[in-house]
Design an enzyme around this catalytic site. Structure first.
Site, PDB file in Angstrom:
ATOM      1  N   TYR A 135     -10.540   0.219  55.901  1.00  0.00           N
ATOM      2  CA  TYR A 135     -10.419   1.203  56.555  1.00  0.00           C
ATOM      3  C   TYR A 135     -11.246   1.829  54.747  1.00  0.00           C
ATOM      4  CZ  TYR A 135      -8.977   5.538  56.264  1.00  0.00           C
ATOM      5  OH  TYR A 135      -9.457   7.226  56.010  1.00  0.00           O
ATOM      6  N   GLU A 143     -15.676   9.194  56.279  1.00  0.00           N
ATOM      7  CA  GLU A 143     -14.782   7.936  56.748  1.00  0.00           C
ATOM      8  C   GLU A 143     -15.078   6.529  57.613  1.00  0.00           C
ATOM      9  OE1 GLU A 143      -9.982   8.068  58.328  1.00  0.00           O
ATOM     10  OE2 GLU A 143     -12.058   8.771  59.797  1.00  0.00           O
TER      11      GLU A 143
END
Length: 444
Positions: free
Chosen positions: A150, A239
């Site tokens: 992530y 993101e």
């Protein structure tokens, strides 16, 4: 002060007692900093910036999907519904087709899947029962991954600048990662003046779980390019979940979400032209076209207020007296008569609204401008619900004189508590009248 920051500060104020008010203002803050791109659009921006992303094509028909799938020369294919909502993979289309993300093993199957998605509404945990229209699908090559991680860049209130959030675990929501293992997440503040340093980028690479120098160097290269994209495009969020390592040792951004600051629209016309208004509440689209801060809620009392703090107080007092706010609508300190008229049109067109409460404190905003906007709206649209008006402050006497001279049957009061009570009572009268199909006149 940036409007969104003002709203966020207001929402976190200890004086805000009602959950609905906090949620409404937090939504308003995020809406102000809103340009949310589809996955295929974000990937193209990243591709243009030299960032590694999978090959893919956005398609709007079965024929286009079939052509795109055939270009992958026998490789497995992933078809993704392009809607601005999370939880696509577990969603269901209103035509009964299940899943907004499918792995396919031949072009014909990929084309069939895309055809089942395009033109349909996908319902996920984030869309509500109405779902979101899928106008396009993304047909992309399936990538086999060694690891999923992530990565995100956003702005941090604590450090007053950009912050990188990195985790060696990816492919699921960051909230789930944090709940399972908080130590798996590393936050790396970036100095606004110095920018991203090599040391910052290497710290990020190691936080992502890269160990040998060759892999670290590749990760550093991608992190630097992602940060450059974030700064150059005035993004508020980049993101990547997951950012992944392939068996060959390459670093690839598999899925991306990028948001942009509305205040920078004049610098990035080409990006803001990508806005897909079909994914947004039509009322909010109309409001944004007139520079109004509007967020639709599920209640029955429309609110027209100036200032985020006053809007929250208004929603709180409506809840206190048994009502439910239908919206957050802040006309700000410099609204014109035209904007006020448009605000009333939005409230009046909302079929859930059974009464409207106007609560204006005239500081920068002039009460007579609000009054004239109310009068204009009443004369140009068929006001179907009662309007309670509470005005205080700058030019309030002139405003009251305009309302009296208009001949309109508005309910006026100087006391906010009384105004909220009257709005709730009138809304209940309208609700009861509607149940027996009785027409009630509220204006001359």
């Amino acid at each position: 002060m940036n409007t969104s920051m003002y709203l966020l500060r207001a929402a976190r104020s200890p004086c805000v007692s009602q959950k609905s008010s906090r949620e409404a203002v937090l939504r308003a803050a995020s809406a102000i900093r809103l340009l949310n791109l589809h996955e295929y659009q974000s990937q193209q921006l990243m591709r243009d910036a030299g960032i590694n992303v999978p090959r893919g094509f956005d398609v709007n028909s079965r024929e286009a999907a079939l052509s795109a799938a055939k270009s992958f020369d026998g490789k497995d294919i992933v078809v993704k519904a392009q809607v601005l909502a999370g939880g696509r993979g577990l969603g269901t289309f209103k035509n009964g087709f299940k899943g907004g993300v499918h792995i396919c093993y031949d072009p014909e199957k990929a084309a069939d899947v895309a055809e089942s998605m395009i033109g349909q509404h996908l319902v996920t945990k984030q869309t509500g029962e109405q779902g979101r229209l899928c106008s396009k699908a993304l047909v992309t090559e399936r990538m086999y991954l060694r690891r999923e991680m992530y990565f995100a860049i956003t702005y941090d209130r604590e450090s007053q600048g950009p912050v990188i959030v990195a985790s060696r675990v990816g492919g699921t929501s960051i909230e789930d990662i944090a709940a399972a293992d908080p130590s798996a997440i590393t936050k790396i503040p970036v100095n606004m003046v110095e920018g991203l340093t090599k040391a910052d980028a290497e710290k990020c690479a190691r936080a992502l779980g890269f160990a040998n120098q060759h892999a670290i160097d590749k990760a550093i290269d991608q992190v630097e390019k992602l940060y450059s994209l974030f700064i150059e495009k005035d993004a508020t969020l980049v993101e990547v979940n997951p950012i992944a390592e392939t068996p060959e040792g390459d670093v690839v951004c598999i899925d991306a979400k990028i948001n942009f600051d509305d205040n920078a629209e004049f610098r990035h016309k080409e990006i803001f032209s990508m806005r897909d208004v079909s994914q947004e509440d039509p009322r909010e689209v109309t409001a944004s076209a007139h520079d109004l801060n509007y967020i639709g809620l599920d209640g029955n009392i429309g609110c027209l207020v100036n200032g985020a703090g006053l809007a929250m107080a208004t929603m709180d007092i409506i809840k206190l007296h048994g009502g439910d706010p239908a919206n957050f609508l802040d006309v700000g300190g410099s609204a014109t008569e035209t904007q006020v008229t448009e605000a009333f049109k939005i409230l009046n067109d909302d079929t859930k609204v059974e009464a409207i409460l106007v609560n204006i404190f005239g500081g920068i905003m002039r009460c007579d401008v609000i009054a004239q906007g109310i009068i204009n709206a009443a004369k140009t649209i068929d006001m179907r619900v009662p309007v309670v008006v509470r005005l205080q402050g700058n030019k309030v006497d002139e405003a009251k004189a305009l309302i009296r001279a208009s001949g309109l049957k508005l309910v006026a009061t100087d006391d906010l508590d009384q105004a909220a009570k009257k709005a709730c009572t009138l809304a209940e009268i309208v609700r009861l009248a509607n149940t027996v199909d009785v027409t009630v006149a509220f204006q001359s």
